[in-house]
Motif scaffolding. Sequence first.
Motif, short mmCIF file in Angstrom:
data_model
loop_
_atom_site.label_atom_id
_atom_site.label_comp_id
_atom_site.label_asym_id
_atom_site.label_seq_id
_atom_site.Cartn_x
_atom_site.Cartn_y
_atom_site.Cartn_z
N GLY A 135 -36.76 10.42 -3.01
CA GLY A 135 -37.01 10.31 -1.77
C GLY A 135 -38.62 10.36 -1.77
O GLY A 135 -38.71 9.84 -0.99
N ALA A 136 -39.19 11.56 -2.33
CA ALA A 136 -40.71 11.59 -2.65
C ALA A 136 -41.33 10.22 -2.58
O ALA A 136 -42.39 9.93 -1.67
N ASN A 137 -41.11 9.74 -3.34
CA ASN A 137 -41.90 8.30 -3.88
C ASN A 137 -41.69 7.37 -2.40
O ASN A 137 -42.22 6.73 -2.30
N ASP A 138 -39.93 7.29 -1.83
CA ASP A 138 -39.97 6.05 -0.85
C ASP A 138 -41.10 6.39 0.69
O ASP A 138 -40.88 5.96 1.27
N ALA A 139 -41.32 7.97 0.63
CA ALA A 139 -42.48 8.30 1.82
C ALA A 139 -43.81 8.47 1.19
O ALA A 139 -44.51 8.54 1.73
N CYS A 140 -44.23 9.07 0.11
CA CYS A 140 -45.54 8.86 -0.49
C CYS A 140 -46.20 7.01 -1.31
O CYS A 140 -46.53 7.01 -2.52
N ARG A 141 -45.65 6.32 0.11
CA ARG A 141 -46.48 4.80 -0.23
C ARG A 141 -48.08 5.19 0.31
O ARG A 141 -48.95 6.22 0.68
N PRO A 142 -48.83 4.26 -0.09
CA PRO A 142 -49.84 4.17 0.91
C PRO A 142 -50.45 3.48 1.69
O PRO A 142 -51.31 4.83 2.04
N ARG A 143 -49.14 3.09 2.79
CA ARG A 143 -49.53 3.55 4.39
C ARG A 143 -48.01 3.85 4.64
O ARG A 143 -47.38 3.61 4.10
N LEU A 144 -48.14 4.68 5.94
CA LEU A 144 -46.47 4.81 6.69
C LEU A 144 -46.14 3.35 6.83
O LEU A 144 -44.87 4.09 6.06
N GLU A 145 -46.59 2.13 7.25
CA GLU A 145 -45.47 0.61 7.26
C GLU A 145 -45.46 0.99 5.80
O GLU A 145 -44.11 -0.19 5.86
N ASP A 146 -46.23 1.05 4.74
CA ASP A 146 -44.94 0.87 3.37
C ASP A 146 -44.33 1.83 3.20
O ASP A 146 -43.28 1.95 2.08
N MET A 147 -43.91 2.92 3.95
CA MET A 147 -42.92 3.46 3.40
C MET A 147 -41.52 2.50 3.26
O MET A 147 -41.12 2.30 3.99
N ARG A 221 -49.60 12.38 9.13
CA ARG A 221 -49.40 13.09 8.30
C ARG A 221 -48.05 14.40 8.93
O ARG A 221 -46.79 14.44 8.40
N GLN A 222 -47.89 13.97 10.85
CA GLN A 222 -46.03 14.10 11.06
C GLN A 222 -45.49 13.00 11.00
O GLN A 222 -44.40 13.23 10.90
N ALA A 223 -46.07 11.98 11.36
CA ALA A 223 -45.10 10.50 11.39
C ALA A 223 -44.71 11.08 9.67
O ALA A 223 -43.45 10.40 9.29
N PHE A 224 -45.51 11.42 8.59
CA PHE A 224 -44.98 11.86 7.40
C PHE A 224 -43.70 12.01 7.43
O PHE A 224 -42.64 11.83 6.74
N ALA A 225 -44.21 13.78 7.33
CA ALA A 225 -42.94 14.30 7.11
C ALA A 225 -41.61 14.27 8.30
O ALA A 225 -41.04 14.44 8.11
N ASP A 226 -41.35 13.63 9.42
CA ASP A 226 -40.35 13.25 10.39
C ASP A 226 -39.61 12.29 9.28
O ASP A 226 -38.97 12.02 9.44
#
Length: 290
Positions: A135-147, A221-226
């Motif tokens: 799951g880390a790579n599903d979140a660690c994308r270039p932009r939020l919309e790429d997750m 950052r908050q959206a990423f954590a969510d």
Amino acid sequence: MRCVPGWRERWWVGLLAGLAVLTIACEGGAVRPPSSGGPDRTGSGGGILAMAALGDSVTSGFASCLAPVPCPRNSWSTGDGTRVDSHYRRLVRTNPGLKGRAYNLAAGNARADALAGQASAAVQRKPQYVTILIGANDACRPRLEDMTPVETFRRQVDQALAVLEQGAPQARVLVVGIPDIRRLWDVGHTSPVAVKAWSFGVCPALLAEATSTAPADVARRQAFADRVDAYNTQLAAACKAYGPRCRDDGGAAHRVAFTLDMVAAQDFFHPNAAGQNALATATWPGEPVW
């Protein structure tokens, strides 16, 4: 690290129930799964004679051997080195027949869409214990919309679990939650060395513009954590839907309080040997109490 109250007890109850009906002779393995039924104390390993680890670069031990390459010997799950007291090493102490039968199928940059393929490879090894950390790579994308969308993530995890259920129906499955990646920013954004390392494209959805306090960056950052929290919710739900042979870690991995001395100096992101050891300890159920 404190586990969810009753987690260990529920695991051992499930193990004893599972052992009551497990009469087949299994082959291969080296791990004692938290909350999912692991070995007994007879030296048989509870029928676990082979294990497999699925996931991404964290489980492959990437950068934990002082070089930016996979280092499976330091994996929290299947590692056989001396610096990490992995699940495999803990198991093999009471089950020597397990030695050499731990298969690390995790791959760098893997996202949930790679999990079914890893599960298929695992089935060929006939494991009785499978760990999953994804799951880390599903979140660690270039932009939020790429997750990866949460619904897609869940579907891909379900597909992998279905492969295991069909091909290795007797296997115990441990689903580990995604560590608290946001914490890396919390502890590292004031470190010039860490910020410099992150600037080379490490988890940009979270760590880009690491020193910025602009509202847009704070919100990002908050959206990423969510999103990580949402993935973890779905991982636990998928495991529950799988049935009694699957257990999640109760949030143990996510609660590991990573510090900068627990991550690799190359990228200030991947767990080093100390970080891998912390993950192994957090997700290990402990000895049973008779």
